[in-house]
Design a protein around this motif. Structure first.
Motif, short mmCIF file in Angstrom:
data_model
loop_
_atom_site.label_atom_id
_atom_site.label_comp_id
_atom_site.label_asym_id
_atom_site.label_seq_id
_atom_site.Cartn_x
_atom_site.Cartn_y
_atom_site.Cartn_z
N ILE A 176 0.88 -1.18 0.00
CA ILE A 176 0.00 0.00 0.00
C ILE A 176 0.91 1.22 0.00
N THR A 177 0.73 2.11 -0.96
CA THR A 177 1.61 3.29 -1.03
C THR A 177 0.79 4.57 -0.89
N VAL A 178 1.20 5.38 0.09
CA VAL A 178 0.57 6.69 0.29
C VAL A 178 1.38 7.70 -0.50
N ASN A 206 2.60 13.68 3.17
CA ASN A 206 1.71 12.52 3.34
C ASN A 206 0.86 12.62 4.61
N ALA A 207 0.41 13.84 4.91
CA ALA A 207 -0.44 14.02 6.10
C ALA A 207 -1.73 13.23 5.93
N PHE A 232 7.63 9.34 5.38
CA PHE A 232 6.48 8.56 5.83
C PHE A 232 5.44 9.59 6.30
N ILE A 233 4.30 9.13 6.78
CA ILE A 233 3.22 10.03 7.19
C ILE A 233 3.70 10.96 8.32
N ALA A 234 3.61 12.28 8.09
CA ALA A 234 4.12 13.23 9.09
C ALA A 234 3.04 13.65 10.08
N ILE A 267 9.29 2.79 7.09
CA ILE A 267 9.42 4.21 7.49
C ILE A 267 10.68 4.86 6.94
N HIS A 268 10.50 5.99 6.24
CA HIS A 268 11.63 6.85 5.88
C HIS A 268 11.23 8.28 6.23
N GLY A 269 12.20 9.18 6.27
CA GLY A 269 11.86 10.57 6.63
C GLY A 269 11.39 10.60 8.08
#
Ligand code: TC6
Length: 694
Positions: free
Chosen positions: A19-21, A27-28, A62-64, A98-100
């Protein structure tokens, strides 16, 4: 690849569903992202070709976190808790890649996965407390179940993220992946499926809570230890209560408790102010007449003129950012002293365990001392940090203009002088700018950048980007006496001095402003900074201030001499009221024909704060500041204005401009024309508007 929503896609890669956001910039978790993740999990569970799932993100991170722009709007389905519940109850293992940064709701999403892998540079944390709220999607319930209560208390109440390595050490990340993250995550997911490893539902893991259950004092100890840090803030206490809930209640009840405590904060003024401030800080980066794609000058080396307190502090920022610095002084003795202070500052940080010896050695190796301005001929930027004297500064800039290469930026750290005039001392005024650092320059986050009439867009854009690189928060302002921050501060200072003549005790003035949320009041602050600084400036300008002058005439320069507005015992920084100062005040009041009286706390607060707001209205009208919110950024980062009050402009809107205006008219009747409301304030009141409407 199947699009689940506009922002989330699903693809089977062999036996793993990915699954890619993809929702720039960070990516909030907007509604489309939440719905997409939930839909993606359902699609993967229904896809017979896969037996494991990876949740990954495209772009820089990743989602911030939650989408902060959705705060305060009616909630849209699905809620994040529902999405996380769907993930946790998936019958196939879910692995977060997870990255970022995985922050806030982003980390909560990852905690809803059964496993987490991360690249070495990734950072994870729950920064909600910085927005005046708490992690409201199970973060306060799940994090302590993974990292233990003590670590969870620290992470959630500080809001500070930790790196992947540490996250791995404390069990928050299951594997650090070198190389391609998605491939690494897929390999990890395959292994989990092949080995039949359990689907770890964090909500059901209670082992790490046991210790705090046995020792409930852990919470009060934590409160006591951090009382100073949390002073005035509402969110940290609710974070602690929510974690207490995790320990004392079954998971579903704990989740409900978290929700109640979250809602309590969310509707409060502090959360609104801190969220407003989050966007204000980012808005301050944007200068309307400097386009986003303005070309930048490469800053790879810096020169600093003056190795005093300011010059040394400024140099440290550059060294820490890996930018070599050449620092110039007029004599070898002054140079050695300045470099010695930088070195001992770093050594003190090393001895406190907050810096490695290796890092210190690296910083010091980037520093070169010189007594010859010619050594600045190749640097990309020069920052002048010598004493405040226009003639001397002009002379230095004239020399720098001849020495420095074409295209180098020539900046001044002046806090009072006309930067336009300094620019005219060179043949390249478009390369001249003010970079006003705040003392201590290696600590204070604000960088007030001062554009002249001629500063070029390239120079402005470069200095804004440079600020970020050296860890500062910039705000661009125009030229006027004191620029934005000190011009407003002067108004507060005038009233503080007047109030003590009228009968307020100076410790009461300090207490009222401390209780408002400032780190210290104006008199304690002056004692810390050195009363002689203001005295010299007054002498230069031919102005007097009876009490301040009298204490300086007695050599009471503040903490450094053991006496100032207060007395300080040897080796102590605790201010103690001193009868001698009271005598000075009483005499000055008598000489000025003032009948002393009781002054209420309310009057102290209004008389210190409202003139600042009024001055800010003039600053806005003159176009010295671009926006009201820039002024708030300046005051929070430069002067310790409590962030939970958003800044002076936000506070003014909260109090209501009409109330401030009416009080000003009352003070005008009592104290004279200095209380005349600024035309902009009057206009906004007449139109029923606030600074937020500008
Ligand atoms: C939460 O999760 C609560 C959960 C409860 C659940 C019920 N939303 O900072 P940058 C924008 S609370 C919307 O310049 P960086 C930002 O305004 C949230 N927008 O970049 C800017 O827009 P612009 C917890 C956001 O690389 C752009 O993205 N999370 C959000 O220096 C780039 O931002 C946080 O508190 C957001 N959440 O740093 C994390 N975040 O270009 C907040 C950013 O139009 N974010 N934007 O001006 C950060 O700390 C940093 O943005 C960063 C990236 C470290 C992610």
């Amino acid at each position: 690849m199947t699009a689940i929503t506009d922002f989330v896609s699903y693809e089977a890669r062999g036996t793993v569903g990915v699954i890619t956001v993809d929702s720039p910039p960070v990516n909030a978790l907007s509604q489309g992202v939440r719905a997409g993740i939930q839909g993606g999990i359902k699609a993967a569970v229904a896809d017979d070709s896969v037996n494991a799932i990876v949740l990954a993100c495209a772009g820089r991170t990743f989602i911030a976190g939650a989408d902060i722009t959705e705060f305060g709007k009616p909630p849209q389905e699905p809620g994040l808790n529902d999405v996380i519940a769907t993930m946790e109850s998936s019958t196939k293992p879910v692995v977060a890649a997870i990255h970022g940064t995985a922050l806030g709701g982003g980390l909560e999403t990852a905690l809803g996965c059964h496993y987490r892998v991360a690249v070495p540079s990734a950072k994870v944390g729950l920064p909600e407390v910085k927005l005046g709220i708490l992690p409201g999607a199970g973060g306060t319930q799940r994090l302590p179940r993974v990292v233990g209560v003590q670590k969870a208390l620290e992470m959630i109440t500080s809001g500070n993220p930790i790196g992947a390595k540490e996250a791995h050490k404390v069990g928050l990340v299951d594997q650090v992946v070198e190389g391609d993250l998605t491939e690494g995550a897929i390999a990890f997911a395959k292994k989990v499926a092949a080995e039949g490893r359990p689907l770890v539902k964090i909500s059901e893991q209670n082992d790490k809570l046991a210790e705090a259950k046995k020792n409930p004092a852990i919470f009060d100890d934590f409160r006591k230890k951090n009382a100073r840090k949390f002073r005035g803030f509402e969110a940290p206490e609710n974070c602690i209560k929510a974690i207490e809930g995790a320990v004392n209640l079954p998971f579903p009840e704990g989740l409900k408790r978290e929700r109640e405590l979250f809602m309590e904060l969310m509707v409060g003024e502090q959360a609104k102010a801190q969220q407003y401030f989050f966007f204000s800080e980012r808005l301050a980066n944007k200068i309307p007449d400097v386009p986003k794609d303005t070309p930048l000058i490469d800053i790879n080396t810096a020169g600093i003129v003056g190795a005093g307190t300011m010059g040394g502090g400024i140099a440290m920022n550059f060294l820490q950012a890996g930018i070599p610095v050449t620092i110039v002084e007029t004599s070898q003795e002054a140079l050695d002293k300045g470099i010695g202070i930088i070195k001992s500052n770093y050594a003190a940080t090393v001895s406190k365990g907050r810096l490695s010896q290796e890092a210190m050695d690296k910083y010091m190796s980037l520093l070169t001392g010189s007594t010859n301005l010619e050594d600045l001929k190749d640097v990309d930027i020069v920052i002048e940090a010598i004493f405040e004297n226009m003639d001397v500064k002009k002379e230095v800039f004239g020399k720098l203009d001849k020495i420095c290469k074409q295209g180098a930026i020539l900046a001044t750290n002046t806090s009072t002088l006309d930067v336009d005039e300094i620019g005219e001392a060179t043949s390249r005024p478009e390369y001249v700018i003010g970079l006003h650092f705040f003392s201590p320059a290696n600590v204070m986050r604000l960088l007030e950048e001062v554009r002249t009439k001629k500063t070029s867009p390239t120079v402005m854009a470069t200095c804004m980007a440079l600020a970020k690189k050296i860890g500062k928060v910039p705000a661009m302002v125009g030229v006027c006496d004191g620029f934005v921050g000190n011009r407003m501060l002067a108004k507060r200072g005038e009233q503080a001095s007047q109030l003590i003549l009228e009968g307020a005790k100076l410790e009461d003035v300090d207490r009222v402003l401390y209780d408002f949320g400032f780190p210290m009041g104006p008199f304690a602050m002056s004692d810390l900074a050195g009363n002689d600084v203001g005295w010299r400036i007054r002498q230069g300008r031919g102005v007097t201030s009876p009490v301040a002058d009298a204490i300086c005439e007695l050599g009471r320069f503040g903490q450094k001499t053991g006496d100032g507005y207060y007395h300080y015992e040897k080796g102590s920084r605790t201010p103690q009221p001193d009868p001698i100062v009271e005598e000075i005040i009483v005499k000055a009041a008598r000489d000025a024909g003032i009948n002393r009286r009781e002054v209420s706390d309310e009057e102290i607060l209004k008389r210190c704060i409202y003139p600042m707001i009024n001055e800010a209205a003039k600053i806005l009208e003159e176009g010295i500041a671009t926006r009201a919110s820039d002024i708030d950024v300046i005051w929070v980062y430069g002067y310790g204005w409590p962030i939970y009050r958003g800044g002076p402009m936000r506070y003014a809107d909260h109090i209501g401009l009409e109330n401030i205006y009416n009080d000003m008219l009352k003070f005008k009747a009592e104290h004279g024309d200095e209380w005349t409301p600024a035309p902009l304030l009057e206009k906004l009141v007449k139109e029923g508007k606030g600074f937020k409407d500008l």
